[in-house]
Design a protein around this motif. Structure first.
Motif, PDB file in Angstrom:
ATOM      1  N   VAL A 166       0.856  -1.196   0.000  1.00 33.83           N
ATOM      2  CA  VAL A 166       0.000   0.000   0.000  1.00 33.83           C
ATOM      3  C   VAL A 166       0.889   1.242   0.000  1.00 33.83           C
ATOM      4  CG1 VAL A 166      -1.798   1.262   1.207  1.00 33.83           C
ATOM      5  CG2 VAL A 166      -1.793  -1.241   1.253  1.00 33.83           C
ATOM      6  N   SER A 167       0.958   1.910  -1.129  1.00 33.67           N
ATOM      7  CA  SER A 167       1.717   3.166  -1.241  1.00 33.67           C
ATOM      8  C   SER A 167       0.808   4.340  -0.862  1.00 33.67           C
ATOM      9  CB  SER A 167       2.223   3.332  -2.670  1.00 33.67           C
ATOM     10  OG  SER A 167       1.110   3.440  -3.548  1.00 33.67           O
ATOM     11  N   GLY A 168       1.338   5.565  -0.997  1.00 34.10           N
ATOM     12  CA  GLY A 168       0.536   6.745  -0.666  1.00 34.10           C
ATOM     13  C   GLY A 168      -0.688   6.878  -1.544  1.00 34.10           C
ATOM     14  N   ALA A 169      -0.497   6.672  -2.861  1.00 30.13           N
ATOM     15  CA  ALA A 169      -1.631   6.782  -3.783  1.00 30.13           C
ATOM     16  C   ALA A 169      -2.673   5.710  -3.483  1.00 30.13           C
ATOM     17  CB  ALA A 169      -1.127   6.644  -5.223  1.00 30.13           C
ATOM     18  N   ALA A 170      -2.207   4.480  -3.169  1.00 25.69           N
ATOM     19  CA  ALA A 170      -3.145   3.396  -2.852  1.00 25.69           C
ATOM     20  C   ALA A 170      -3.894   3.691  -1.553  1.00 25.69           C
ATOM     21  CB  ALA A 170      -2.386   2.075  -2.743  1.00 25.69           C
ATOM     22  N   LEU A 171      -3.191   4.271  -0.602  1.00 24.59           N
ATOM     23  CA  LEU A 171      -3.822   4.600   0.683  1.00 24.59           C
ATOM     24  C   LEU A 171      -4.998   5.541   0.496  1.00 24.59           C
ATOM     25  CD1 LEU A 171      -3.695   4.488   3.836  1.00 24.59           C
ATOM     26  CD2 LEU A 171      -2.191   6.476   3.708  1.00 24.59           C
ATOM     27  N   LEU A 172      -4.792   6.571  -0.336  1.00 24.22           N
ATOM     28  CA  LEU A 172      -5.858   7.552  -0.552  1.00 24.22           C
ATOM     29  C   LEU A 172      -7.006   6.978  -1.377  1.00 24.22           C
ATOM     30  CD1 LEU A 172      -3.705  10.743  -1.242  1.00 24.22           C
ATOM     31  CD2 LEU A 172      -4.923  10.137   0.838  1.00 24.22           C
ATOM     32  N   ALA A 173      -6.753   5.892  -2.090  1.00 23.69           N
ATOM     33  CA  ALA A 173      -7.803   5.273  -2.916  1.00 23.69           C
ATOM     34  C   ALA A 173      -8.609   4.232  -2.155  1.00 23.69           C
ATOM     35  CB  ALA A 173      -7.164   4.633  -4.156  1.00 23.69           C
ATOM     36  N   LEU A 174      -8.230   3.941  -0.914  1.00 24.03           N
ATOM     37  CA  LEU A 174      -8.942   2.916  -0.142  1.00 24.03           C
ATOM     38  C   LEU A 174     -10.384   3.342   0.125  1.00 24.03           C
ATOM     39  CD1 LEU A 174      -6.270   1.944   2.560  1.00 24.03           C
ATOM     40  CD2 LEU A 174      -6.913   0.635   0.525  1.00 24.03           C
ATOM     41  N   ASN A 175     -11.316   2.425  -0.023  1.00 22.66           N
ATOM     42  CA  ASN A 175     -12.699   2.672   0.380  1.00 22.66           C
ATOM     43  C   ASN A 175     -13.015   1.848   1.633  1.00 22.66           C
ATOM     44  OD1 ASN A 175     -13.215   0.000  -0.494  1.00 22.66           O
ATOM     45  ND2 ASN A 175     -13.746   0.705  -2.560  1.00 22.66           N
ATOM     46  N   ASP A 176     -14.245   1.947   2.110  1.00 17.83           N
ATOM     47  CA  ASP A 176     -14.624   1.277   3.351  1.00 17.83           C
ATOM     48  C   ASP A 176     -14.415  -0.242   3.266  1.00 17.83           C
ATOM     49  OD1 ASP A 176     -15.271   3.703   4.286  1.00 17.83           O
ATOM     50  OD2 ASP A 176     -17.434   3.464   4.173  1.00 17.83           O
ATOM     51  N   ARG A 177     -14.777  -0.830   2.126  1.00 17.25           N
ATOM     52  CA  ARG A 177     -14.673  -2.289   1.984  1.00 17.25           C
ATOM     53  C   ARG A 177     -13.207  -2.738   2.019  1.00 17.25           C
ATOM     54  NH1 ARG A 177     -13.676  -5.456  -2.095  1.00 17.25           N
ATOM     55  NH2 ARG A 177     -13.769  -3.746  -3.594  1.00 17.25           N
ATOM     56  N   MET A 178     -12.353  -1.980   1.342  1.00 15.19           N
ATOM     57  CA  MET A 178     -10.925  -2.320   1.326  1.00 15.19           C
ATOM     58  C   MET A 178     -10.309  -2.214   2.714  1.00 15.19           C
ATOM     59  SD  MET A 178      -9.685  -0.340  -2.112  1.00 15.19           S
ATOM     60  CE  MET A 178     -10.352  -0.734  -3.734  1.00 15.19           C
ATOM     61  N   VAL A 179     -10.690  -1.152   3.443  1.00 12.93           N
ATOM     62  CA  VAL A 179     -10.165  -0.959   4.798  1.00 12.93           C
ATOM     63  C   VAL A 179     -10.577  -2.131   5.690  1.00 12.93           C
ATOM     64  CG1 VAL A 179     -10.316   0.489   6.867  1.00 12.93           C
ATOM     65  CG2 VAL A 179     -10.000   1.547   4.636  1.00 12.93           C
ATOM     66  N   GLN A 180     -11.815  -2.590   5.540  1.00 10.46           N
ATOM     67  CA  GLN A 180     -12.287  -3.725   6.346  1.00 10.46           C
ATOM     68  C   GLN A 180     -11.499  -4.992   6.054  1.00 10.46           C
ATOM     69  OE1 GLN A 180     -16.490  -3.943   5.546  1.00 10.46           O
ATOM     70  NE2 GLN A 180     -16.911  -1.972   6.551  1.00 10.46           N
ATOM     71  N   GLN A 181     -11.071  -5.166   4.800  1.00 15.95           N
ATOM     72  CA  GLN A 181     -10.269  -6.337   4.439  1.00 15.95           C
ATOM     73  C   GLN A 181      -8.839  -6.225   4.977  1.00 15.95           C
ATOM     74  OE1 GLN A 181     -10.587  -6.498   0.184  1.00 15.95           O
ATOM     75  NE2 GLN A 181     -12.480  -7.705   0.203  1.00 15.95           N
ATOM     76  N   LEU A 182      -8.306  -5.010   4.946  1.00 15.10           N
ATOM     77  CA  LEU A 182      -6.928  -4.794   5.401  1.00 15.10           C
ATOM     78  C   LEU A 182      -6.809  -4.823   6.921  1.00 15.10           C
ATOM     79  CD1 LEU A 182      -5.480  -1.914   3.183  1.00 15.10           C
ATOM     80  CD2 LEU A 182      -4.408  -4.113   3.577  1.00 15.10           C
ATOM     81  N   VAL A 183      -7.795  -4.229   7.596  1.00 21.24           N
ATOM     82  CA  VAL A 183      -7.713  -3.982   9.041  1.00 21.24           C
ATOM     83  C   VAL A 183      -8.809  -4.761   9.751  1.00 21.24           C
ATOM     84  CG1 VAL A 183      -7.680  -2.203  10.824  1.00 21.24           C
ATOM     85  CG2 VAL A 183      -6.840  -1.668   8.534  1.00 21.24           C
ATOM     86  N   LYS A 184      -8.449  -5.550  10.743  1.00 16.86           N
ATOM     87  CA  LYS A 184      -9.420  -6.404  11.433  1.00 16.86           C
ATOM     88  C   LYS A 184     -10.149  -5.680  12.554  1.00 16.86           C
ATOM     89  CE  LYS A 184      -8.430  -9.773   8.760  1.00 16.86           C
ATOM     90  NZ  LYS A 184      -9.381 -10.044   7.665  1.00 16.86           N
ATOM     91  N   LYS A 185      -9.405  -4.858  13.325  1.00 19.10           N
ATOM     92  CA  LYS A 185     -10.023  -4.212  14.487  1.00 19.10           C
ATOM     93  C   LYS A 185     -10.850  -3.003  14.054  1.00 19.10           C
ATOM     94  CE  LYS A 185      -6.435  -5.617  17.775  1.00 19.10           C
ATOM     95  NZ  LYS A 185      -5.404  -5.150  18.732  1.00 19.10           N
ATOM     96  N   ILE A 186     -12.067  -2.928  14.604  1.00 19.73           N
ATOM     97  CA  ILE A 186     -12.978  -1.841  14.230  1.00 19.73           C
ATOM     98  C   ILE A 186     -12.399  -0.482  14.627  1.00 19.73           C
ATOM     99  CG2 ILE A 186     -15.253  -0.834  14.673  1.00 19.73           C
ATOM    100  CD1 ILE A 186     -16.344  -3.662  14.909  1.00 19.73           C
ATOM    101  N   GLY A 187     -11.752  -0.451  15.803  1.00 21.71           N
ATOM    102  CA  GLY A 187     -11.169   0.812  16.260  1.00 21.71           C
ATOM    103  C   GLY A 187     -10.114   1.322  15.297  1.00 21.71           C
ATOM    104  N   HIS A 188      -9.253   0.430  14.801  1.00 26.64           N
ATOM    105  CA  HIS A 188      -8.228   0.811  13.836  1.00 26.64           C
ATOM    106  C   HIS A 188      -8.847   1.236  12.506  1.00 26.64           C
ATOM    107  CE1 HIS A 188      -4.795  -1.580  15.988  1.00 26.64           C
ATOM    108  NE2 HIS A 188      -5.130  -0.474  16.610  1.00 26.64           N
ATOM    109  N   GLN A 189      -9.921   0.555  12.122  1.00 25.86           N
ATOM    110  CA  GLN A 189     -10.619   0.936  10.883  1.00 25.86           C
ATOM    111  C   GLN A 189     -11.120   2.379  10.977  1.00 25.86           C
ATOM    112  OE1 GLN A 189     -13.803  -1.842  10.171  1.00 25.86           O
ATOM    113  NE2 GLN A 189     -12.437  -3.629  10.061  1.00 25.86           N
ATOM    114  N   ALA A 190     -11.728   2.698  12.126  1.00 25.30           N
ATOM    115  CA  ALA A 190     -12.297   4.039  12.309  1.00 25.30           C
ATOM    116  C   ALA A 190     -11.203   5.105  12.294  1.00 25.30           C
ATOM    117  CB  ALA A 190     -13.077   4.096  13.627  1.00 25.30           C
ATOM    118  N   VAL A 191     -10.099   4.829  12.989  1.00 21.25           N
ATOM    119  CA  VAL A 191      -9.005   5.805  13.051  1.00 21.25           C
ATOM    120  C   VAL A 191      -8.402   6.024  11.672  1.00 21.25           C
ATOM    121  CG1 VAL A 191      -6.679   6.224  13.955  1.00 21.25           C
ATOM    122  CG2 VAL A 191      -8.451   5.336  15.465  1.00 21.25           C
TER     123      VAL A 191
END
Length: 468
Positions: free
Chosen positions: A30-55
């Motif tokens: 995940v580069s800078g450009a990829a980070l900014l392109a993340l949507n909610d579904r992608m974040v949920q796949q990458l990050v397991k903890k809900i608190g980390h997802q929200a942050v």
């Protein structure tokens, strides 16, 4: 952020206490450009903890909002400059570019890659010694200069951004909440040290000329003996009507007026206003306290001490202290931690001897004031010496016979010298808080929680510190 590599993104996550996500972000590249392109579904796949997802989503949205704001600001500026070229000029243009630069700093600054020995100390979460602190400051200064494209004059917000990034990445450097000001001061001093010998940089020479530095000028050993030099050359943007010996005349008048029994307080206020720049310059340059008080003896008067605090902060410290003690005194005295304290025992014995309501209230407020360090688990010897000799060099109260209405005495000491006599505990507490700010004295770690509680209420912060 769009141009960040995967490693820069990982460093950014660590600085925001999201280090647990680093392995997954490296694995998924995940580069800078990829980070900014993340949507909610992608974040949920990458990050397991809900608190980390929200942050993480909140941080991405904040950056995108800043970027959008900057693009909007740029568009407005370009449009306005085409339609009204005379409007987007001078100060307006400067303000626009300053805001543009600040948005860049806020969104893109990452800490430098520290050398191996520094990394080892930081990894062990040990507070670095003096030499290691200097190493860290040197690398931060060099890194800031890179971000400033060679400039040696960061502004206050840029210092704040860098120090905040350091303390977020390594919270143990905060030293019980007192580290921010110390690291910022050290960083500013490092830039001063770098600028001092430079004689071939156009910006440095321009600022030295502007602020009165002369080539080959040595630092004065005594501010009191060389006050005219300070007046004529070292005051930032000195007003035209104070040039020459005018400042010296004001200082001389203040010294003469101070020894009088009947003082012209209105004129004292006026002349203290006029001389505030040279006074703040001396204090920021760490002039000896005795030299400052020799030139400005009215700082020994509680009224002028409070007034100086108000000029600096726009807050009435005495009025706020009265409110604090009236609101919190009963709560403090009811806490279990102070029940068997000698001061509380002394209070209970003296309360039995009086029935007048105002005397009882005065005694309770005095006890609450003196018990504050006990409530927060701080070192009371750095707060007040009750019927004892003052030993601390930082601002501290001397209190004698606190519950004897006829013989109680309050005084403020700095560097084991009496600065001012005070009427009661309220004035004493206000003077203690004011002294740290007026004389720019770092707060000792062992009394930090107490003063943080008081200052948060004085400055009316949104989430003030509370009693334990």
């Amino acid at each position: 952020m769009e141009s960040w590599s995967v490693e820069q993104v990982c460093n950014w996550l660590k600085q925001r206490n999201l280090g647990e996500l680093v392995p997954k972000f490296r694995e998924e590249e995940v580069s800078g450009a990829a980070l900014l392109a993340l949507n909610d579904r992608m974040v949920q796949q990458l990050v397991k903890k809900i608190g980390h997802q929200a942050v993480l989503m909140d941080l991405i949205k904040k950056y995108q909002q800043q970027k959008s704001e900057l693009e909007s600001l740029t568009y407005c500026c370009e449009t306005a400059s085409q339609k009204f070229p005379e409007v987007i000029s001078g100060k307006n243009l400067k303000s626009f570019f300053a805001r543009h630069k600040m948005l860049q700093w806020t969104s893109s600054y990452i800490l430098p890659d520290f050398p191996y020995d520094v990394k080892c100390i930081l990894a062990e979460k040990k507070c670095p010694d003096h030499s290691m602190r200097i190493r860290i400051i040197e690398f931060l200064q060099a890194d800031m200069t890179k971000y400033l494209k060679g400039s040696l004059y960061p502004n206050s917000q840029q210092y704040n951004i860098v120090v905040n990034a350091l303390l977020q990445a390594y919270p143990f450097l905060d030293e019980d909440g007192n580290g921010f000001l110390l690291w910022k001061r050290a960083l500013k001093d490092r830039f001063k040290y770098i600028r001092r010998p430079i004689e071939d940089d156009e910006q440095v020479l321009k600022n030295k000329c502007k602020f009165g530095h002369r080539r080959g000028q040595s630092r004065k050993s005594s501010f009191a003996e060389n006050k005219l030099d300070a007046v004529q050359g070292q005051v930032k943007e000195e007003p035209a009507h104070l040039k020459g010996s005018a400042m010296d005349l004001h200082i001389k008048w203040l010294n003469q007026e101070y020894v009088k029994t009947q003082r012209n307080w209105e004129e004292v206020d006026n002349r203290m206003n006029v001389t505030i720049e040279i006074r703040r310059k001396m204090i920021s340059d760490k002039a000896p306290l005795k030299d400052i008080l020799r030139l400005f003896p009215f700082l020994r008067c509680p009224y002028q001490l409070f007034r100086e605090f108000q000029l600096l902060t726009h807050m009435d410290v005495y009025k706020k202290t009265v409110e604090i003690l009236e609101i919190y005194s009963e709560n403090i005295l009811s806490l279990y931690v102070v029940r068997n304290n000698p001061i509380n025992i002394m209070l209970q014995e003296n309360l039995k001897q009086h029935t007048e309501e105002d005397i009882l209230k005065y005694m309770k407020m005095t006890a609450a004031c003196l018990l504050l360090p006990e409530v927060f688990g701080d070192d009371s010897s750095l707060f007040a010496a009750v019927n004892e000799e003052v030993k601390a060099v930082t601002p501290v109260l001397e209190v004698k016979n606190p519950f004897n209405v006829n013989s109680c005495q309050f005084a403020l000491y700095i560097e084991r010298e009496e600065l001012a006599r005070l009427d009661d505990c309220t004035m004493a507490l206000a003077a203690l808080v004011a002294a740290f700010h007026v004389f720019d004295i770092p707060c000792p770690k062992r009394i930090h929680r107490t003063l943080n509680f008081l200052e948060s209420l004085v400055f009316e912060v949104r989430n003030p510190a509370t009693l334990p």
